[in-house]
Design a protein around this motif. Structure first.
Motif, PDB file in Angstrom:
ATOM      1  N   ASP A  73      10.571  -3.551  56.653  1.00 49.75           N
ATOM      2  CA  ASP A  73      10.779  -2.110  56.466  1.00 49.75           C
ATOM      3  C   ASP A  73      10.793  -1.756  54.978  1.00 49.75           C
ATOM      4  O   ASP A  73      10.750  -2.651  54.121  1.00 49.75           O
ATOM      5  CB  ASP A  73      12.031  -1.637  57.202  1.00 49.75           C
ATOM      6  CG  ASP A  73      13.336  -2.077  56.564  1.00 49.75           C
ATOM      7  OD1 ASP A  73      13.326  -2.699  55.483  1.00 49.75           O
ATOM      8  OD2 ASP A  73      14.389  -1.794  57.161  1.00 49.75           O
ATOM      9  N   SER A  78      12.712  -2.025  71.379  1.00 52.63           N
ATOM     10  CA  SER A  78      13.638  -1.752  70.276  1.00 52.63           C
ATOM     11  C   SER A  78      13.262  -2.592  69.068  1.00 52.63           C
ATOM     12  O   SER A  78      12.761  -3.709  69.193  1.00 52.63           O
ATOM     13  CB  SER A  78      15.073  -2.075  70.689  1.00 52.63           C
ATOM     14  OG  SER A  78      15.506  -1.238  71.715  1.00 52.63           O
ATOM     15  N   ILE A  79      13.546  -2.042  67.893  1.00 50.75           N
ATOM     16  CA  ILE A  79      13.402  -2.802  66.653  1.00 50.75           C
ATOM     17  C   ILE A  79      14.694  -3.589  66.480  1.00 50.75           C
ATOM     18  O   ILE A  79      15.784  -3.034  66.603  1.00 50.75           O
ATOM     19  CB  ILE A  79      13.171  -1.869  65.447  1.00 50.75           C
ATOM     20  CG1 ILE A  79      11.825  -1.153  65.590  1.00 50.75           C
ATOM     21  CG2 ILE A  79      13.246  -2.640  64.141  1.00 50.75           C
ATOM     22  CD1 ILE A  79      11.588  -0.083  64.542  1.00 50.75           C
ATOM     23  N   LYS A 128       9.363   1.930  74.866  1.00 52.64           N
ATOM     24  CA  LYS A 128       9.014   1.192  73.654  1.00 52.64           C
ATOM     25  C   LYS A 128      10.085   0.147  73.365  1.00 52.64           C
ATOM     26  O   LYS A 128      11.264   0.364  73.610  1.00 52.64           O
ATOM     27  CB  LYS A 128       8.897   2.144  72.461  1.00 52.64           C
ATOM     28  CG  LYS A 128       7.745   3.114  72.562  1.00 52.64           C
ATOM     29  CD  LYS A 128       7.656   3.953  71.312  1.00 52.64           C
ATOM     30  CE  LYS A 128       6.494   4.925  71.394  1.00 52.64           C
ATOM     31  NZ  LYS A 128       6.432   5.762  70.185  1.00 52.64           N
ATOM     32  N   TYR A 144      12.161  -7.203  60.407  1.00 56.85           N
ATOM     33  CA  TYR A 144      12.561  -6.809  61.754  1.00 56.85           C
ATOM     34  C   TYR A 144      11.636  -7.469  62.753  1.00 56.85           C
ATOM     35  O   TYR A 144      10.630  -8.069  62.397  1.00 56.85           O
ATOM     36  CB  TYR A 144      12.563  -5.284  61.931  1.00 56.85           C
ATOM     37  CG  TYR A 144      11.225  -4.621  61.716  1.00 56.85           C
ATOM     38  CD1 TYR A 144      10.334  -4.440  62.771  1.00 56.85           C
ATOM     39  CD2 TYR A 144      10.847  -4.149  60.462  1.00 56.85           C
ATOM     40  CE1 TYR A 144       9.108  -3.815  62.577  1.00 56.85           C
ATOM     41  CE2 TYR A 144       9.633  -3.525  60.263  1.00 56.85           C
ATOM     42  CZ  TYR A 144       8.770  -3.358  61.314  1.00 56.85           C
ATOM     43  OH  TYR A 144       7.552  -2.748  61.121  1.00 56.85           O
ATOM     44  N   TRP A 158       6.152  -7.367  59.377  1.00 55.46           N
ATOM     45  CA  TRP A 158       7.157  -6.456  59.927  1.00 55.46           C
ATOM     46  C   TRP A 158       8.356  -6.410  58.982  1.00 55.46           C
ATOM     47  O   TRP A 158       9.394  -7.020  59.222  1.00 55.46           O
ATOM     48  CB  TRP A 158       7.567  -6.865  61.326  1.00 55.46           C
ATOM     49  CG  TRP A 158       6.445  -6.747  62.328  1.00 55.46           C
ATOM     50  CD1 TRP A 158       5.284  -6.037  62.186  1.00 55.46           C
ATOM     51  CD2 TRP A 158       6.373  -7.350  63.603  1.00 55.46           C
ATOM     52  NE1 TRP A 158       4.498  -6.158  63.297  1.00 55.46           N
ATOM     53  CE2 TRP A 158       5.149  -6.959  64.196  1.00 55.46           C
ATOM     54  CE3 TRP A 158       7.219  -8.175  64.321  1.00 55.46           C
ATOM     55  CZ2 TRP A 158       4.752  -7.371  65.452  1.00 55.46           C
ATOM     56  CZ3 TRP A 158       6.835  -8.589  65.575  1.00 55.46           C
ATOM     57  CH2 TRP A 158       5.617  -8.184  66.135  1.00 55.46           C
ATOM     58  N   LYS A 188      17.497  -0.841  66.962  1.00 51.31           N
ATOM     59  CA  LYS A 188      17.152   0.580  66.851  1.00 51.31           C
ATOM     60  C   LYS A 188      16.197   0.912  67.973  1.00 51.31           C
ATOM     61  O   LYS A 188      15.105   0.349  68.058  1.00 51.31           O
ATOM     62  CB  LYS A 188      16.511   0.872  65.498  1.00 51.31           C
ATOM     63  CG  LYS A 188      17.473   0.678  64.364  1.00 51.31           C
ATOM     64  CD  LYS A 188      17.011   1.381  63.131  1.00 51.31           C
ATOM     65  CE  LYS A 188      18.052   1.149  62.054  1.00 51.31           C
ATOM     66  NZ  LYS A 188      18.170   2.251  61.180  1.00 51.31           N
ATOM     67  N   ARG A 189      16.626   1.821  68.804  1.00 49.18           N
ATOM     68  CA  ARG A 189      15.793   2.252  69.925  1.00 49.18           C
ATOM     69  C   ARG A 189      14.659   3.112  69.392  1.00 49.18           C
ATOM     70  O   ARG A 189      14.843   3.901  68.471  1.00 49.18           O
ATOM     71  CB  ARG A 189      16.631   3.032  70.915  1.00 49.18           C
ATOM     72  CG  ARG A 189      17.851   2.211  71.384  1.00 49.18           C
ATOM     73  CD  ARG A 189      18.391   2.743  72.628  1.00 49.18           C
ATOM     74  NE  ARG A 189      17.726   1.927  73.632  1.00 49.18           N
ATOM     75  CZ  ARG A 189      17.782   2.134  74.926  1.00 49.18           C
ATOM     76  NH1 ARG A 189      18.442   3.124  75.407  1.00 49.18           N
ATOM     77  NH2 ARG A 189      17.161   1.350  75.771  1.00 49.18           N
ATOM     78  N   GLN A 190      13.499   2.959  70.017  1.00 50.31           N
ATOM     79  CA  GLN A 190      12.327   3.732  69.603  1.00 50.31           C
ATOM     80  C   GLN A 190      11.942   4.787  70.634  1.00 50.31           C
ATOM     81  O   GLN A 190      11.035   5.549  70.397  1.00 50.31           O
ATOM     82  CB  GLN A 190      11.130   2.805  69.379  1.00 50.31           C
ATOM     83  CG  GLN A 190      11.323   1.844  68.251  1.00 50.31           C
ATOM     84  CD  GLN A 190      10.009   1.240  67.880  1.00 50.31           C
ATOM     85  OE1 GLN A 190       9.324   1.769  67.020  1.00 50.31           O
ATOM     86  NE2 GLN A 190       9.638   0.158  68.551  1.00 50.31           N
ATOM     87  N   GLY A 191      12.587   4.770  71.742  1.00 44.87           N
ATOM     88  CA  GLY A 191      12.255   5.744  72.770  1.00 44.87           C
ATOM     89  C   GLY A 191      11.876   5.075  74.068  1.00 44.87           C
ATOM     90  O   GLY A 191      11.725   3.854  74.150  1.00 44.87           O
ATOM     91  N   PHE A 206      10.385  -7.477  67.222  1.00 45.36           N
ATOM     92  CA  PHE A 206      10.384  -6.913  68.560  1.00 45.36           C
ATOM     93  C   PHE A 206      10.557  -8.080  69.527  1.00 45.36           C
ATOM     94  O   PHE A 206       9.785  -9.032  69.496  1.00 45.36           O
ATOM     95  CB  PHE A 206       9.055  -6.196  68.864  1.00 45.36           C
ATOM     96  CG  PHE A 206       8.757  -5.077  67.913  1.00 45.36           C
ATOM     97  CD1 PHE A 206       9.319  -3.824  68.099  1.00 45.36           C
ATOM     98  CD2 PHE A 206       7.910  -5.270  66.835  1.00 45.36           C
ATOM     99  CE1 PHE A 206       9.037  -2.785  67.229  1.00 45.36           C
ATOM    100  CE2 PHE A 206       7.622  -4.244  65.960  1.00 45.36           C
ATOM    101  CZ  PHE A 206       8.191  -2.999  66.152  1.00 45.36           C
TER     102      PHE A 206
END
Length: 158
Positions: A101, A150-151, A148, A107, A99, A142-145, A109
């Protein structure tokens, strides 16, 4: 262990000191007997003492001392510092999972529900702890939606 408070001894007359002393010993003995009885019945289990070989066999969460000693982190709650230690612990797992980037940042979860299970706090409190770490610039989320996880990017504390 002191059996009597100094005021108790001070007000004991010579005649009843022995009686009160015996009563205290009996009460202490009864408590020990009850504890031993419960242990045998499986009710209460007292922890064993550490010995010299135990320390190497225990897994620890590491919380950086800087979070307690640096002025800029003084306002963080102890619970948010513990959460940061949990996040640090998970970094090696993130690396193993690949994981990373495109900028080379690791990063992870770590859902609110997972943190709730480990720290035994409610949803709102966990959200406040994450917010504390974000405000202190120790993490970036960072929200993913919807639905889901967040990162979470863990930032260096120094």
């Amino acid at each position: 262990m002191h059996l009597f408070h100094s005021k108790t001894i001070g007000r004991c007359s010579e005649g009843n000191f022995a009686a009160e002393f015996f009563a205290a010993l009996t009460a202490k003995g009864n408590a020990e007997t009850r504890t031993q009885s419960l242990q045998k019945q499986g009710g209460v289990k007292l922890n064993d003492y550490f010995n010299q070989n135990d320390a190497e066999q225990i897994a620890f969460y590491r919380v950086p001392k800087a979070l307690f000693t640096e002025e800029k982190y003084r306002s963080l709650s102890t619970n948010s510092k513990m959460l940061y230690g949990l996040l640090l612990d998970r970094m090696s797992l993130s690396v193993k999972n690949g994981w990373i980037d495109p900028q080379g940042r690791v990063y992870q979860f770590f859902t609110v529900q997972q943190v709730q299970e480990l720290l035994n706090f409610g949803h709102e409190k966990i959200c406040r702890l994450f917010a504390e770490l974000s405000a202190a610039d120790l993490i970036e989320r960072k929200r993913q939606g919807q639905g889901k996880a967040s990162i979470i990017y863990l930032k260096k504390f120094l």
